[in-house]
Design a protein around this motif. Structure first.
Motif, PDB file in Angstrom:
ATOM      1  N   THR A 260     -16.120  47.155  -6.932  1.00 58.64           N
ATOM      2  CA  THR A 260     -16.973  46.180  -6.025  1.00 58.64           C
ATOM      3  C   THR A 260     -17.408  44.908  -6.541  1.00 58.64           C
ATOM      4  O   THR A 260     -17.229  43.948  -5.749  1.00 58.64           O
ATOM      5  CB  THR A 260     -18.099  47.153  -5.726  1.00 58.64           C
ATOM      6  N   LYS A 261     -17.563  45.141  -7.899  1.00 60.47           N
ATOM      7  CA  LYS A 261     -17.963  43.606  -8.335  1.00 60.47           C
ATOM      8  C   LYS A 261     -16.705  42.463  -8.445  1.00 60.47           C
ATOM      9  O   LYS A 261     -16.959  41.338  -8.079  1.00 60.47           O
ATOM     10  CB  LYS A 261     -18.519  43.950  -9.866  1.00 60.47           C
ATOM     11  N   LEU A 262     -15.592  43.270  -8.728  1.00 59.88           N
ATOM     12  CA  LEU A 262     -14.389  42.351  -8.569  1.00 59.88           C
ATOM     13  C   LEU A 262     -13.993  41.736  -7.180  1.00 59.88           C
ATOM     14  O   LEU A 262     -13.488  40.741  -7.084  1.00 59.88           O
ATOM     15  CB  LEU A 262     -13.361  43.052  -9.181  1.00 59.88           C
ATOM     16  N   VAL A 263     -14.165  42.717  -6.191  1.00 63.91           N
ATOM     17  CA  VAL A 263     -13.995  42.259  -5.027  1.00 63.91           C
ATOM     18  C   VAL A 263     -15.024  41.223  -4.645  1.00 63.91           C
ATOM     19  O   VAL A 263     -14.772  40.002  -3.955  1.00 63.91           O
ATOM     20  CB  VAL A 263     -14.124  43.271  -3.837  1.00 63.91           C
ATOM     21  N   GLU A 264     -16.450  41.437  -4.870  1.00 66.31           N
ATOM     22  CA  GLU A 264     -17.476  40.397  -4.683  1.00 66.31           C
ATOM     23  C   GLU A 264     -17.234  39.209  -5.375  1.00 66.31           C
ATOM     24  O   GLU A 264     -17.429  38.092  -4.743  1.00 66.31           O
ATOM     25  CB  GLU A 264     -18.871  40.935  -5.039  1.00 66.31           C
ATOM     26  N   ALA A 265     -16.730  38.946  -6.260  1.00 67.68           N
ATOM     27  CA  ALA A 265     -16.321  37.929  -7.201  1.00 67.68           C
ATOM     28  C   ALA A 265     -15.102  37.232  -6.916  1.00 67.68           C
ATOM     29  O   ALA A 265     -14.771  35.907  -7.155  1.00 67.68           O
ATOM     30  CB  ALA A 265     -16.236  38.254  -8.776  1.00 67.68           C
ATOM     31  N   GLY A 266     -14.238  37.958  -5.922  1.00 63.14           N
ATOM     32  CA  GLY A 266     -13.071  37.289  -5.260  1.00 63.14           C
ATOM     33  C   GLY A 266     -11.802  37.350  -6.161  1.00 63.14           C
ATOM     34  O   GLY A 266     -10.833  36.806  -5.771  1.00 63.14           O
ATOM     35  N   VAL A 267     -11.724  38.078  -7.112  1.00 63.04           N
ATOM     36  CA  VAL A 267     -10.726  38.472  -8.084  1.00 63.04           C
ATOM     37  C   VAL A 267      -9.792  39.564  -7.492  1.00 63.04           C
ATOM     38  O   VAL A 267      -8.570  39.573  -7.439  1.00 63.04           O
ATOM     39  CB  VAL A 267     -11.101  39.206  -9.327  1.00 63.04           C
ATOM     40  N   LEU A 268     -10.496  40.629  -6.666  1.00 59.00           N
ATOM     41  CA  LEU A 268      -9.838  41.494  -5.758  1.00 59.00           C
ATOM     42  C   LEU A 268      -9.943  41.437  -4.511  1.00 59.00           C
ATOM     43  O   LEU A 268     -11.092  41.083  -4.130  1.00 59.00           O
ATOM     44  CB  LEU A 268     -10.008  43.022  -6.254  1.00 59.00           C
ATOM     45  N   GLU A 269      -9.125  41.846  -3.460  1.00 56.91           N
ATOM     46  CA  GLU A 269      -9.628  41.987  -2.130  1.00 56.91           C
ATOM     47  C   GLU A 269      -9.290  43.626  -1.666  1.00 56.91           C
ATOM     48  O   GLU A 269      -8.208  44.353  -2.292  1.00 56.91           O
ATOM     49  CB  GLU A 269      -8.839  41.263  -1.009  1.00 56.91           C
ATOM     50  N   ARG A 270     -10.156  43.951  -0.776  1.00 59.15           N
ATOM     51  CA  ARG A 270      -9.981  45.383  -0.471  1.00 59.15           C
ATOM     52  C   ARG A 270      -9.119  45.369   0.688  1.00 59.15           C
ATOM     53  O   ARG A 270      -9.411  44.743   1.781  1.00 59.15           O
ATOM     54  CB  ARG A 270     -11.321  46.021  -0.240  1.00 59.15           C
ATOM     55  N   VAL A 271      -8.036  46.125   0.780  1.00 60.75           N
ATOM     56  CA  VAL A 271      -7.177  46.169   1.757  1.00 60.75           C
ATOM     57  C   VAL A 271      -6.895  47.216   2.483  1.00 60.75           C
ATOM     58  O   VAL A 271      -6.686  48.405   1.830  1.00 60.75           O
ATOM     59  CB  VAL A 271      -5.556  45.432   1.261  1.00 60.75           C
ATOM     60  N   ARG A 272      -7.177  47.570   3.804  1.00 59.66           N
ATOM     61  CA  ARG A 272      -7.008  49.012   4.292  1.00 59.66           C
ATOM     62  C   ARG A 272      -5.341  49.273   4.570  1.00 59.66           C
ATOM     63  O   ARG A 272      -4.714  48.428   4.798  1.00 59.66           O
ATOM     64  CB  ARG A 272      -7.345  49.023   6.016  1.00 59.66           C
ATOM     65  N   TYR A 273      -4.750  50.485   4.126  1.00 57.44           N
ATOM     66  CA  TYR A 273      -3.533  50.628   4.104  1.00 57.44           C
ATOM     67  C   TYR A 273      -3.363  52.196   5.044  1.00 57.44           C
ATOM     68  O   TYR A 273      -2.373  52.367   5.531  1.00 57.44           O
ATOM     69  CB  TYR A 273      -3.073  51.105   2.887  1.00 57.44           C
ATOM     70  N   GLN A 274      -4.573  52.717   5.557  1.00 62.16           N
ATOM     71  CA  GLN A 274      -4.598  53.847   6.354  1.00 62.16           C
ATOM     72  C   GLN A 274      -5.837  53.923   7.271  1.00 62.16           C
ATOM     73  O   GLN A 274      -6.844  53.544   6.621  1.00 62.16           O
ATOM     74  CB  GLN A 274      -4.582  55.222   5.229  1.00 62.16           C
ATOM     75  N   GLN A 275      -5.747  54.449   8.612  1.00 60.43           N
ATOM     76  CA  GLN A 275      -6.694  54.689   9.348  1.00 60.43           C
ATOM     77  C   GLN A 275      -6.764  56.115   9.603  1.00 60.43           C
ATOM     78  O   GLN A 275      -5.822  56.753   9.577  1.00 60.43           O
ATOM     79  CB  GLN A 275      -6.666  54.011  10.742  1.00 60.43           C
ATOM     80  N   ARG A 276      -8.105  56.597   9.937  1.00 63.58           N
ATOM     81  CA  ARG A 276      -8.174  57.938  10.132  1.00 63.58           C
ATOM     82  C   ARG A 276      -7.828  59.205   9.019  1.00 63.58           C
ATOM     83  O   ARG A 276      -6.822  59.544   9.514  1.00 63.58           O
ATOM     84  CB  ARG A 276      -7.874  58.287  11.738  1.00 63.58           C
ATOM     85  N   PRO A 277      -8.184  59.020   7.900  1.00 64.46           N
ATOM     86  CA  PRO A 277      -9.425  58.428   7.611  1.00 64.46           C
ATOM     87  C   PRO A 277      -9.120  56.962   7.044  1.00 64.46           C
ATOM     88  O   PRO A 277      -7.962  56.838   6.612  1.00 64.46           O
ATOM     89  CB  PRO A 277     -10.211  59.244   6.578  1.00 64.46           C
ATOM     90  N   ASP A 278     -10.130  56.071   7.019  1.00 66.69           N
ATOM     91  CA  ASP A 278      -9.870  54.872   6.474  1.00 66.69           C
ATOM     92  C   ASP A 278      -9.699  54.882   4.932  1.00 66.69           C
ATOM     93  O   ASP A 278     -10.283  55.526   4.294  1.00 66.69           O
ATOM     94  CB  ASP A 278     -11.109  53.760   6.640  1.00 66.69           C
ATOM     95  N   ARG A 279      -8.463  54.244   4.300  1.00 66.52           N
ATOM     96  CA  ARG A 279      -8.237  54.294   3.018  1.00 66.52           C
ATOM     97  C   ARG A 279      -7.975  52.882   2.670  1.00 66.52           C
ATOM     98  O   ARG A 279      -7.428  52.137   3.423  1.00 66.52           O
ATOM     99  CB  ARG A 279      -7.024  55.186   2.599  1.00 66.52           C
ATOM    100  N   PHE A 280      -8.229  52.320   1.525  1.00 65.18           N
ATOM    101  CA  PHE A 280      -8.032  51.062   1.074  1.00 65.18           C
ATOM    102  C   PHE A 280      -7.547  51.103  -0.294  1.00 65.18           C
ATOM    103  O   PHE A 280      -7.669  51.931  -1.113  1.00 65.18           O
ATOM    104  CB  PHE A 280      -9.746  50.252   0.953  1.00 65.18           C
ATOM    105  N   GLU A 281      -6.924  49.948  -0.573  1.00 65.96           N
ATOM    106  CA  GLU A 281      -6.432  49.666  -1.828  1.00 65.96           C
ATOM    107  C   GLU A 281      -7.079  48.050  -2.360  1.00 65.96           C
ATOM    108  O   GLU A 281      -7.223  47.365  -1.474  1.00 65.96           O
ATOM    109  CB  GLU A 281      -4.889  49.456  -1.815  1.00 65.96           C
ATOM    110  N   TYR A 282      -6.519  47.876  -3.504  1.00 67.92           N
ATOM    111  CA  TYR A 282      -7.131  46.771  -4.103  1.00 67.92           C
ATOM    112  C   TYR A 282      -6.195  45.804  -4.367  1.00 67.92           C
ATOM    113  O   TYR A 282      -5.146  46.333  -5.243  1.00 67.92           O
ATOM    114  CB  TYR A 282      -8.161  46.988  -5.353  1.00 67.92           C
ATOM    115  N   ARG A 283      -5.994  44.606  -4.056  1.00 70.06           N
ATOM    116  CA  ARG A 283      -4.914  43.772  -4.133  1.00 70.06           C
ATOM    117  C   ARG A 283      -5.690  42.370  -5.085  1.00 70.06           C
ATOM    118  O   ARG A 283      -6.641  42.174  -4.554  1.00 70.06           O
ATOM    119  CB  ARG A 283      -4.153  43.155  -2.952  1.00 70.06           C
TER     120      ARG A 283
END
Length: 151
Positions: free
Chosen positions: A58-81
């Motif tokens: 979460t902190k790396l996403v907030e800082a702009g180092v990583l972005e959270r990207v959805r790779y699946q819906q129903r259920p929503d699943r995310f990966e970090y790039r």
């Protein structure tokens, strides 16, 4: 002595440590550079508590180092790039790895090797290069106040 945060420091290194200075955070960045993207991959690689991993991601996403990207819906699943900001951490991560290999590797040698895939696999070495003469810097480094320094 520096406190737990570096808010009052006018120093780019201190500002960087605010984002990546915690050991698990830098290991998450290392794993992202190695191609891991999903929570369970980071968890399996690092073996840290899920709440700690969640907090660091979460902190790396907030800082702009990583972005959270959805790779699946129903259920929503995310990966970090890694963002471009995060990809820029390859140099310091490789430099720290190189330092560890030189001073802390076991008798069998370095646990990982960095190779340049575009040319067929030459070893990658982090280092210093002068912008004026383009020569590798072996010594003679001076740190001085820059335009953003406080007076």
């Amino acid at each position: 002595m520096l406190g737990r945060t570096y808010d009052g420091e006018v120093c780019s290194l201190a500002r960087a440590l605010e984002i990546i200075g915690e050991r698990w955070t830098l290991l998450i960045v290392r794993d992202a550079l190695l191609g891991l993207h999903r929570f369970d991959e980071f968890s399996a690689s690092l073996g840290l508590a899920r709440n700690v991993l969640t907090d660091r991601l979460t902190k790396l996403v907030e800082a702009g180092v990583l972005e959270r990207v959805r790779y699946q819906q129903r259920p929503d699943r995310f990966e970090y790039r890694l963002t471009p900001m995060g990809q820029g951490l390859a140099v310091p991560v490789l430099a720290l790895m190189q330092w560890g290999d030189a001073h802390l590797a076991g008798p069998a040698g370095p646990p990982r090797l960095a190779r340049h895939t575009s040319c067929g696999g030459g070893a990658i070495r982090a280092g210093l290069t002068c912008t004026d003469c383009a020569e590798p810097v072996q010594g003679g480094v001076e740190l001085m106040a820059g335009p953003g320094a406080s007076t």
